[in-house]
Design a protein around this motif. Structure first.
Motif, short mmCIF file in Angstrom:
data_model
loop_
_atom_site.label_atom_id
_atom_site.label_comp_id
_atom_site.label_asym_id
_atom_site.label_seq_id
_atom_site.Cartn_x
_atom_site.Cartn_y
_atom_site.Cartn_z
N GLU A 102 0.89 -1.30 0.05
CA GLU A 102 -0.03 0.05 -0.27
C GLU A 102 0.76 1.37 0.00
O GLU A 102 0.33 2.22 -0.76
N ASP A 103 1.99 1.17 0.53
CA ASP A 103 2.90 2.45 0.82
C ASP A 103 3.43 2.56 -0.46
O ASP A 103 3.48 3.52 -1.08
N GLU A 109 1.05 6.13 -7.44
CA GLU A 109 -0.30 6.91 -7.70
C GLU A 109 0.20 8.33 -7.93
O GLU A 109 -0.53 8.89 -8.85
N ARG A 110 1.01 8.98 -7.22
CA ARG A 110 1.32 10.34 -7.39
C ARG A 110 2.32 10.79 -8.25
O ARG A 110 2.94 11.77 -8.51
N ARG A 159 -1.92 -2.56 -9.00
CA ARG A 159 -1.10 -1.23 -9.21
C ARG A 159 -0.64 -1.13 -10.70
O ARG A 159 -0.49 -0.04 -10.96
N GLN A 160 -1.01 -2.09 -11.36
CA GLN A 160 -0.57 -2.11 -12.89
C GLN A 160 -1.62 -1.22 -13.71
O GLN A 160 -1.32 -0.86 -14.83
N GLY A 167 -0.92 10.31 -19.29
CA GLY A 167 0.42 10.83 -18.78
C GLY A 167 0.95 10.13 -18.11
O GLY A 167 2.10 10.78 -17.55
N ARG A 168 1.20 8.78 -18.20
CA ARG A 168 2.04 8.21 -17.49
C ARG A 168 3.05 7.52 -18.39
O ARG A 168 2.91 7.16 -19.56
N LYS A 169 4.13 7.18 -17.89
CA LYS A 169 5.35 6.77 -18.60
C LYS A 169 6.21 5.92 -17.79
O LYS A 169 6.74 6.33 -16.76
N LEU A 170 6.65 4.63 -18.16
CA LEU A 170 7.10 3.61 -17.65
C LEU A 170 8.57 3.28 -18.30
O LEU A 170 8.34 2.88 -19.43
N HIS A 171 9.73 3.77 -17.85
CA HIS A 171 10.83 3.35 -18.56
C HIS A 171 11.67 2.37 -17.85
O HIS A 171 12.09 2.47 -16.51
#
Length: 288
Positions: A102-103, A109-110, A159-160, A167-171
Motif C-alpha cells: 500500500e505504501d 499513484e502520485r 497497481r498495474q 500521462g503516465r510513462k514507464l521506462h
C-alpha cells in the motif's frame, strides 16, 4: 508499517493537523481546508494520517490556507529530514505484505514517470499474477512472517492499472538474467515472457533489455525504482531503502542512464525475449 520513514511522515501529518485545528480565524474541518486548497478531501486525510508525502508546494499551500505562512519553514525542514530511510524486511513483514504494498502503491499513484532497473526478476509493474505469486512466495519463505500472499498478488496486479492512465510513462530496463531466472515453473515464465513481448510498443512503456553479450560500463546489480525524480526505492536482502535527497537521486539516475547505454529496444529486445522463451523446456523445473 513501523519504519523511520513512515514514523517521520506520521509526525509531519500530526503537525499538519495541528495547523488546521489552530487556524487563527477558527479551527477548520478537513473538508473546509480541502475546499480552500481546491483539493479532494481524501488528500487532506492522507497527508494528516501519514499515508501520503506532501510536496514542498503542498506544504506551502497548507501553511497559507491555515493562515500560518510562517510554519512553512518548519514543515519544509521536516520534509527534508526524510532524506534517508531504511525499512527492514523482517520488521515490515511482521505486519504482512499488505502495508508494504500500500505504501509503495500510494507513491506510484502520485507519480507520472517511473524509471525501473531490475537485474534478476521481471519488474513488478509488468508481472503476471502467477509470476508475482511465485516471487512473493519465495520472499515469504526466506524472511518469514507474512502469510497474506494472495492479498499481495492482488495489490501488485491492481497497481498495474497505473500503466493505462493518460500521462503516465514507464521506462524499464532489465538484464537478460531476469528473463531466464527460473524463480517459477517454466510454464509460468513462458506466459510471463509472452506478456513482455506484448508490451513492447505500448505508448506508456519503454522496455529495454540488456543482453548477456552486451558490453557493460557498470556492474548489473541492485534493482531500484526512481519516481518522478522525487524518490528512489532500492532493495537489498535485509531492507528496502527510500531515498529522497538530491545527491542520491542524481546518483541513481546516473546509474540508470549508464545501464541504458547497454540496452536494446524494439525488435532487438523482442529477439532477446524470444530467445529466452525458446530456451524453456517443459521438462525443466523451477529451483526449489
Amino acid at each position: 508499517m513501523s519504519t523511520d520513514y513512515q514514523q517521520a511522515r506520521a509526525a509531519l501529518g500530526i503537525r499538519l493537523r495541528e495547523l488546521r485545528l489552530t487556524c487563527p480565524a477558527g479551527r477548520l474541518t478537513g473538508q473546509q481546508l480541502a475546499l480552500r486548497l481546491g483539493w479532494q478531501g481524501s488528500k487532506v486525510s492522507k497527508l494528516e494520517n501519514g499515508r501520503q508525502t506532501g510536496t514542498p508546494e503542498d506544504l506551502r499551500a497548507w501553511a497559507d490556507a491555515t493562515e500560518q505562512p510562517g510554519a512553512y519553514t518548519e514543515l519544509a525542514s521536516r520534509l527534508a529530514g526524510f532524506e534517508f530511510h531504511i525499512r527492514s524486511w523482517r520488521r515490515a513483514l511482521a505486519n504482512g505484505f499488505r502495508p508494504m504494498h500500500e505504501d509503495l502503491s500510494a507513491e506510484i499513484e502520485r507519480t507520472a514517470t517511473l524509471w525501473i532497473w531490475e537485474e534478476s526478476v521481471i519488474a513488478g509493474l509488468l508481472q503476471t499474477p502467477e509470476y508475482a505469486r511465485h516471487v512473493i512466495q519465495r520472499y515469504a519463505q526466506l524472511l518469514g512472517g507474512a502469510t497474506d500472499i494472495e492479498n499481495a498478488v492482488r495489490s501488485r496486479s491492481q497497481r498495474q492499472e497505473w500503466l493505462y492512465r493518460p500521462g503516465r510513462k514507464l521506462h524499464v530496463l532489465m538484464w537478460e538474467a531476469a528473463l531466464r531466472s527460473l524463480i517459477c515453473p517454466p510454464s509460468v515464465l513462458a506466459a510471463q515472457l509472452d506478456r513482455l513481448t506484448g508490451m513492447i510498443g505500448m505508448d506508456t512503456v519503454e522496455l529495454g533489455i540488456i543482453p548477456f553479450t552486451a558490453s557493460m560500463k557498470i556492474v548489473p546489480a541492485n534493482g531500484f525504482w526512481i519516481l518522478d525524480d522525487r524518490v528512489v526505492v532500492a532493495e537489498d536482502w535485509h531492507a528496502e531503502l527510500w531515498l529522497n535527497d538530491a545527491d542520491n537521486i542524481a546518483l541513481y539516475t546516473r546509474v540508470w542512464k549508464t545501464l541504458q547505454e547497454s540496452a536494446v529496444y524494439g525488435a532487438e529486445a523482442h529477439n532477446v525475449i524470444n530467445a529466452a522463451r525458446r530456451a524453456l523446456s517443459p521438462g525443466r523445473a523451477a529451483t526449489p
